[in-house]
Each structure stands twice: as structure tokens, then as C-alpha cells.
Design a protein around this motif. Structure first.
Motif, PDB file in Angstrom:
ATOM      1  N   PRO A  84       0.812  -1.225   0.000  1.00 44.36           N
ATOM      2  CA  PRO A  84       0.000   0.000   0.000  1.00 44.36           C
ATOM      3  C   PRO A  84       0.840   1.266   0.000  1.00 44.36           C
ATOM      4  CG  PRO A  84      -0.107  -1.109   2.137  1.00 44.36           C
ATOM      5  CD  PRO A  84       0.550  -2.048   1.186  1.00 44.36           C
ATOM      6  N   PHE A  85       2.002   1.240   0.666  1.00 48.79           N
ATOM      7  CA  PHE A  85       2.877   2.404   0.654  1.00 48.79           C
ATOM      8  C   PHE A  85       3.495   2.617  -0.726  1.00 48.79           C
ATOM      9  CE2 PHE A  85       2.669   1.095   5.073  1.00 48.79           C
ATOM     10  CZ  PHE A  85       2.488   2.300   5.734  1.00 48.79           C
ATOM     11  N   ALA A  86       3.783   1.518  -1.431  1.00 49.12           N
ATOM     12  CA  ALA A  86       4.326   1.635  -2.780  1.00 49.12           C
ATOM     13  C   ALA A  86       3.331   2.293  -3.715  1.00 49.12           C
ATOM     14  CB  ALA A  86       4.719   0.252  -3.303  1.00 49.12           C
ATOM     15  N   ALA A  87       2.044   1.961  -3.558  1.00 49.61           N
ATOM     16  CA  ALA A  87       1.021   2.589  -4.394  1.00 49.61           C
ATOM     17  C   ALA A  87       0.982   4.095  -4.163  1.00 49.61           C
ATOM     18  CB  ALA A  87      -0.342   1.968  -4.090  1.00 49.61           C
ATOM     19  N   ARG A 237      -0.597   9.567   3.644  1.00 50.13           N
ATOM     20  CA  ARG A 237      -1.772   9.269   2.833  1.00 50.13           C
ATOM     21  C   ARG A 237      -2.141   7.798   2.936  1.00 50.13           C
ATOM     22  NH1 ARG A 237      -2.283   8.543  -3.608  1.00 50.13           N
ATOM     23  NH2 ARG A 237      -4.552   8.361  -3.697  1.00 50.13           N
ATOM     24  N   THR A 238      -1.154   6.917   2.924  1.00 46.79           N
ATOM     25  CA  THR A 238      -1.428   5.484   3.002  1.00 46.79           C
ATOM     26  C   THR A 238      -2.155   5.133   4.295  1.00 46.79           C
ATOM     27  OG1 THR A 238       0.562   5.044   1.700  1.00 46.79           O
ATOM     28  CG2 THR A 238      -0.382   3.195   2.913  1.00 46.79           C
ATOM     29  N   VAL A 239      -1.681   5.691   5.406  1.00 47.42           N
ATOM     30  CA  VAL A 239      -2.324   5.433   6.694  1.00 47.42           C
ATOM     31  C   VAL A 239      -3.699   6.081   6.741  1.00 47.42           C
ATOM     32  CG1 VAL A 239      -2.149   5.789   9.184  1.00 47.42           C
ATOM     33  CG2 VAL A 239      -0.108   5.198   7.863  1.00 47.42           C
ATOM     34  N   ASP A 373      -8.349   5.935  -4.803  1.00 44.95           N
ATOM     35  CA  ASP A 373      -7.568   5.320  -3.723  1.00 44.95           C
ATOM     36  C   ASP A 373      -7.556   3.797  -3.807  1.00 44.95           C
ATOM     37  OD1 ASP A 373      -6.957   7.775  -2.523  1.00 44.95           O
ATOM     38  OD2 ASP A 373      -8.836   7.788  -1.406  1.00 44.95           O
ATOM     39  N   SER A 374      -8.091   3.233  -4.890  1.00 41.76           N
ATOM     40  CA  SER A 374      -8.306   1.787  -4.936  1.00 41.76           C
ATOM     41  C   SER A 374      -7.010   0.991  -4.864  1.00 41.76           C
ATOM     42  CB  SER A 374      -9.081   1.407  -6.196  1.00 41.76           C
ATOM     43  OG  SER A 374      -8.360   1.767  -7.368  1.00 41.76           O
ATOM     44  N   ALA A 375      -5.929   1.500  -5.468  1.00 41.41           N
ATOM     45  CA  ALA A 375      -4.669   0.749  -5.439  1.00 41.41           C
ATOM     46  C   ALA A 375      -4.138   0.639  -4.012  1.00 41.41           C
ATOM     47  CB  ALA A 375      -3.636   1.414  -6.342  1.00 41.41           C
ATOM     48  N   ILE A 376      -4.243   1.743  -3.256  1.00 39.44           N
ATOM     49  CA  ILE A 376      -3.789   1.709  -1.867  1.00 39.44           C
ATOM     50  C   ILE A 376      -4.693   0.806  -1.035  1.00 39.44           C
ATOM     51  CG2 ILE A 376      -3.377   3.112   0.192  1.00 39.44           C
ATOM     52  CD1 ILE A 376      -2.762   5.448  -1.625  1.00 39.44           C
ATOM     53  N   VAL A 377      -5.995   0.914  -1.261  1.00 37.52           N
ATOM     54  CA  VAL A 377      -6.933   0.063  -0.521  1.00 37.52           C
ATOM     55  C   VAL A 377      -6.647  -1.410  -0.808  1.00 37.52           C
ATOM     56  CG1 VAL A 377      -9.355  -0.563  -0.230  1.00 37.52           C
ATOM     57  CG2 VAL A 377      -8.711   1.842  -0.473  1.00 37.52           C
ATOM     58  N   PHE A 378      -6.415  -1.725  -2.080  1.00 43.08           N
ATOM     59  CA  PHE A 378      -6.102  -3.108  -2.410  1.00 43.08           C
ATOM     60  C   PHE A 378      -4.805  -3.552  -1.745  1.00 43.08           C
ATOM     61  CE2 PHE A 378      -3.949  -6.247  -5.114  1.00 43.08           C
ATOM     62  CZ  PHE A 378      -4.842  -7.294  -4.981  1.00 43.08           C
ATOM     63  N   THR A 439     -12.503  10.899   2.075  1.00 40.72           N
ATOM     64  CA  THR A 439     -11.054  10.898   2.195  1.00 40.72           C
ATOM     65  C   THR A 439     -10.506  12.307   2.039  1.00 40.72           C
ATOM     66  OG1 THR A 439     -10.975   8.673   1.307  1.00 40.72           O
ATOM     67  CG2 THR A 439      -8.923   9.914   1.303  1.00 40.72           C
ATOM     68  N   ALA A 440     -11.039  13.043   1.041  1.00 42.62           N
ATOM     69  CA  ALA A 440     -10.575  14.408   0.847  1.00 42.62           C
ATOM     70  C   ALA A 440     -10.879  15.294   2.033  1.00 42.62           C
ATOM     71  CB  ALA A 440     -11.210  14.983  -0.436  1.00 42.62           C
ATOM     72  N   ALA A 441     -12.059  15.094   2.638  1.00 39.78           N
ATOM     73  CA  ALA A 441     -12.429  15.872   3.814  1.00 39.78           C
ATOM     74  C   ALA A 441     -11.474  15.617   4.972  1.00 39.78           C
ATOM     75  CB  ALA A 441     -13.865  15.552   4.221  1.00 39.78           C
ATOM     76  N   ASN A 442     -11.109  14.351   5.164  1.00 34.95           N
ATOM     77  CA  ASN A 442     -10.153  14.029   6.220  1.00 34.95           C
ATOM     78  C   ASN A 442      -8.787  14.601   5.925  1.00 34.95           C
ATOM     79  OD1 ASN A 442     -12.013  12.616   7.703  1.00 34.95           O
ATOM     80  ND2 ASN A 442     -11.550  10.647   6.745  1.00 34.95           N
ATOM     81  N   THR A 443      -8.424  14.723   4.644  1.00 33.37           N
ATOM     82  CA  THR A 443      -7.123  15.278   4.280  1.00 33.37           C
ATOM     83  C   THR A 443      -7.029  16.738   4.675  1.00 33.37           C
ATOM     84  OG1 THR A 443      -7.009  13.759   2.425  1.00 33.37           O
ATOM     85  CG2 THR A 443      -5.553  15.667   2.363  1.00 33.37           C
ATOM     86  N   GLU A 444      -8.154  17.472   4.537  1.00 30.25           N
ATOM     87  CA  GLU A 444      -8.134  18.904   4.818  1.00 30.25           C
ATOM     88  C   GLU A 444      -8.097  19.201   6.300  1.00 30.25           C
ATOM     89  OE1 GLU A 444     -11.550  20.318   2.875  1.00 30.25           O
ATOM     90  OE2 GLU A 444     -10.798  20.025   0.838  1.00 30.25           O
ATOM     91  N   LYS A 445      -8.448  18.213   7.152  1.00 30.74           N
ATOM     92  CA  LYS A 445      -8.482  18.446   8.585  1.00 30.74           C
ATOM     93  C   LYS A 445      -7.079  18.539   9.162  1.00 30.74           C
ATOM     94  CE  LYS A 445     -12.954  16.213   9.321  1.00 30.74           C
ATOM     95  NZ  LYS A 445     -13.681  15.129  10.005  1.00 30.74           N
TER      96      LYS A 445
END
Length: 445
Positions: A84-87, A237-239, A373-378, A439-445
């Protein structure tokens, strides 16, 4: 307000008589897929080499097998956890840079292993470096390539890229085993290191980060897709994606399904089939041949599954795969004997076709539910796969020691597959746009 990034320079394409750029006969996406296949095949050759190193290292250095196993365990753990970190790194620094770096790390880890003198160095060079490099080129790499470059044929391409990893694991293994026996374990390590180094210029030539880099639309897309801006803070972002998606039901259902997938394949077949067959009088080399047949059939099964995923509901495909896999595992104790006979060959073919067939539908469901975000989720779902494999690998030995037979392991795995089939059918969730907004909303926090 953020400044708009300048459009990257586009590669010139030949013009037709009217002066307009002429579309290439073969879409660049397919050349990118070729580069990805080559990288995944080479990385796959590293993952199965560990098993051939145990006895030679024991003979050379006198290390115990448990000591050698520490490095192998670190390698396997990082293979699952780094994905997931590589993605996220591919989103931050680009696919090509990340793949080139991963191949360089693989080559460095293998070459440094040839000059090691202590067990801790084996853990560092093979466990850490090779684990990082191979994990970065695992199935999340395939998911990233299909997400960016393909709109049509996504399932088929996912199947091909997934099959490439299996192909690298099993096609190179007999050659590497022969090299270890004939020329020593260092020669085998140099061989895979050279393969990674030779591939570096090929990847730089063929691989591109995004269709917009060469002025193209994704394969099968109706309109041009601009390249997204790099996403900073790859680790954060991965976490963050994990914390956000962990609040959704589909994530846990998919993680549970894939944990059972790992338990009923890597965890049981690759760890316990050979000793279970030996309990019935079968030679280890013969049992390895059965596993090799399973590996060869993996390729056909995965490509076919990708083709089916483009056409049918991935939930129903997953359920069907797990039902058939569970039935085959329950029947396996009845097929075990001292020799290979037709029913056991049919089991190997059937199980091989189903083994990695679960990957394209799971990637498709991650893409449907989690979008960008699907690649990281996978990657995180795939980590559950590795956890399930590890738990079953350990539990299988306990069951054998307790009952004196592996029969309960096969039956229990069949029951787990039945549960996974039910879980696959109930996967439901919010559309990708809603999850990405959260996810975007959490990023802005």
C-alpha cells in the motif's frame, strides 16, 4: 488557490496528410503493460528463491533453519506490508521512478547477499531489501497500471499482470534450483540480480506514469484525462486511506475474503502440501511437481478470470471461485497417495485455475468502491491476504502435531472457503465518489 501545474511535454507523434497527429497503431497502454509484465516477472523470481537458499546456507554457514527463517519471514512480511505504501509512492513520485528504484533495490539486495558473512546481514540484505523491492512490484503495481492506463479491458489486463507474478515465481524456479545445485547459491543470486539490472533500461524506455504524459487518452476512454498532481505525504496518505476505508463495510468484507484466500492457498498449499503428500508416501520431488502444475495452471486461470471480470459481477465470480476451491480442498485427502494418478492431476489443474483467479474481481471491487484510492486500498486488503497465509501456515503445523494428520486442515480450509463465498455475495457499499469525498475531507483536517 493552488497554481495549475504545467502540462508535461508530450512526445511528438507522426502526422497524417492533413497535418493532424496520427494515432499509433498499437496504443501506448499495451507497451506500458509489457514493461509492467517484465518487471513483475523478474520480481516474482525473487519471491520463490528463498526456499532454495535454506539448505545451501545451512551447509555454508552452519546457521540453523530457524535463524534462516527469520530473514525469510521478514521478507514475506514486508512483501505484504510495503504494497500500500508503494502505491502511494507511485502517486507521489511516479510509476516509472518507483519501479526503477524497486528493481535497483532488488539487485542490490541480491548482490549484497552474496558477500554476507553473518545471519543479521542475511536478514538485512535479503529480508529487508529484497522484501521491499519485491513488495513494491506486487499486485498493487498491477492495480495502479490498469487504473491509469486502461478503461476498457481492465479485468483482462489485471489478469495478465497478476499471472505475470505467478509466471515469474514458477517458471524461473526450476532454472534457479538447477543453478544452485550446479554452480552454488551465489550464482543463483547473481542471476536474478542481473535480470533486474538488465530490465532497468527497458522499463525506462517503455514505462510512462500516465497517458497524458504522451498526449493520449487511456485505452478505451472517450475523452482525454489530465494527469493528476502529485500527492504529497505518501506514508501519511497510506495510513489516512486505511483509517478512512476501515470505517466502511466493504473494506472489512474484502479483507476477510482475501484473508481466507491467503489461508487456503499460500498458507496451506505452499507450506503443507509437500509434507502432507510425504505422509502418504509420496516423494518430495514428486509433490513439488504437482505444485509446479498448479503454478502453471495459475496463469491460465488468472487471465481467464480477468476476462470474466470485464463481463460479469465480480461478487458472483468470487463466490463461485471459493465454492469450487472449498470443494476441491475437502476432497483432497481422498486423492492423496504415494504416486501421482489422474484424480490428483485433475485436482492440481482445478486448484491451479482457481488459485489466483480471485485477484481480478477483488481489484475490480476495490476500484468500484474506492476509486482513485483503490490501489492503496487493495494494498491493505492484500496485507490481510498475507496475514491469513501466515496464520494458516503456523496453524497447519500445530494441527499436524496434534492429530498426526493434515486431514483436519483441508476440511477446515474448505469450511473457510464456504464462509468467504457468503461474504463475497454480501459486499455492498457507497460509490467511489462518496468514499473519495470523505477521504478528501479528512485530508483537509
Amino acid at each position: 488557490m493552488e497554481r495549475t501545474r504545467e502540462a508535461p511535454a508530450r512526445e511528438a507523434r507522426p502526422a497524417d496528410r492533413s497535418g493532424r497527429p496520427r494515432a499509433p497503431r498499437v496504443h501506448r497502454a499495451w507497451w506500458v503493460a509489457v514493461a509492467a509484465v517484465l518487471a513483475i516477472v523478474v520480481a516474482g523470481s525473487f519471491t520463490t528463491l528463498s526456499g532454495t537458499l535454506v539448505d545451501p546456507l545451512h551447509g555454508t554457514f552452519g546457521w540453523s533453519r530457524s535463524t534462516i527463517g527469520v530473514a525469510v519471514s521478514v521478507n514475506m512480511a514486508l512483501y505484504g506490508l510495503i504494497a500500500p505504501f508503494a502505491a502511494a509512492l507511485m502517486d507521489r513520485f511516479g510509476v516509472r521512478r518507483t519501479v526503477v528504484a524497486a528493481l535497483a533495490v532488488l539487485a542490490a539486495g541480491a548482490l549484497l547477499t552474496t558477500v554476507m558473512a553473518a545471519a543479521w546481514q542475511f536478514t538485512l540484505f535479503w529480508g529487508l531489501l529484497v522484501g521491499l523491492g519485491s513488495g513494491a512490484l506486487a499486485m498493487t503495481f498491477a492495480a495502479t497500471v490498469t487504473q491509469r492506463w486502461f478503461v476498457a479491458r481492465r479485468g483482462l489486463v489485471t489478469g495478465i499482470l497478476t499471472a505475470a507474478g505467478v509466471f515469474g515465481q514458477f517458471v524461473f524456479l526450476p532454472v534457479l534450483s538447477w543453478t544452485v545445485e550446479r554452480y552454488g547459491w551465489r550464482a543463483a543470486l547473481v542471476t536474478v540480480a542481473l535480470a533486474a539490472l538488465v530490465l532497468l533500461p527497458v522499463v525506462r524506455l517503455l514505462l510512462r506514469d500516465h497517458p497524458a504524459d504522451v498526449g493520449l487518452k487511456p485505452y478505451g476512454a472517450g475523452e482525454f484525462v489530465p494527469r493528476p498532481a502529485p500527492v504529497p505525504g505518501a506514508a501519511r496518505r497510506t495510513v489516512r486511506v486505511l483509517l478512512t476505508t476501515a470505517r466502511t463495510g466493504p473494506f472489512w468484507l474484502l479483507a476477510g475474503v482475501f484473508a481466507v484466500c491467503g489461508a487456503s492457498t499460500n498458507g496451506i498449499m505452499w507450506s503443507h502440501f509437500t509434507p502432507a503428500a510425504h505422509d502418504h508416501g509420496m516423494a518430495a520431488t514428486t509433490a513439488s511437481s504437482v505444485l509446479a502444475l498448479i503454478g502453471v495452471c495459475n496463469v491460465a486461470g488468472t487471465v481467464a478470470s480477468g476476462w470474466l471480470t470485464d463481463r460479469y459481477d465480480p461478487r458472483r465470480l468470487l463466490a463461485g471461485y471459493f465454492v469450487l476451491r472449498g470443494v476441491s480442498l475437502v476432497l483432497l485427502p481422498l486423492l492423496m497417495s504415494a504416486t501421482v494418478h489422474l484424480p490428483l492431476v485433475l485436482f492440481a489443474v482445478c486448484f491451479g485455475l482457481l488459485d489466483v483467479a480471485t485477484v481480478p474481481p477483488v481489484i475490480a471491487l476495490c476500484r468500484d468502491f474506492y476509486g482513485a484510492d483503490s490501489a492503496i486500498v487493495f494494498g491493505w486488503v492484500n496485507a490481510a491476504h498475507q496475514v491469513g497465509a501466515g496464520l494458516m501456515a503456523g496453524l497447519g503445523g500445530v494441527v499436524r502435531d496434534t492429530f498426526g494428520t493434515y486431514d483436519p486442515v483441508w476440511t477446515g480450509s474448505g469450511a473457510l472457503c464456504a464462509a468467504a463465498a457468503l461474504l463475497a455475495l454480501v459486499v455492498r457499499g457507497r460509490p467511489a465518489e462518496a468514499v473519495n469525498t470523505a477521504t478528501a475531507a479528512n485530508t483537509e483536517k
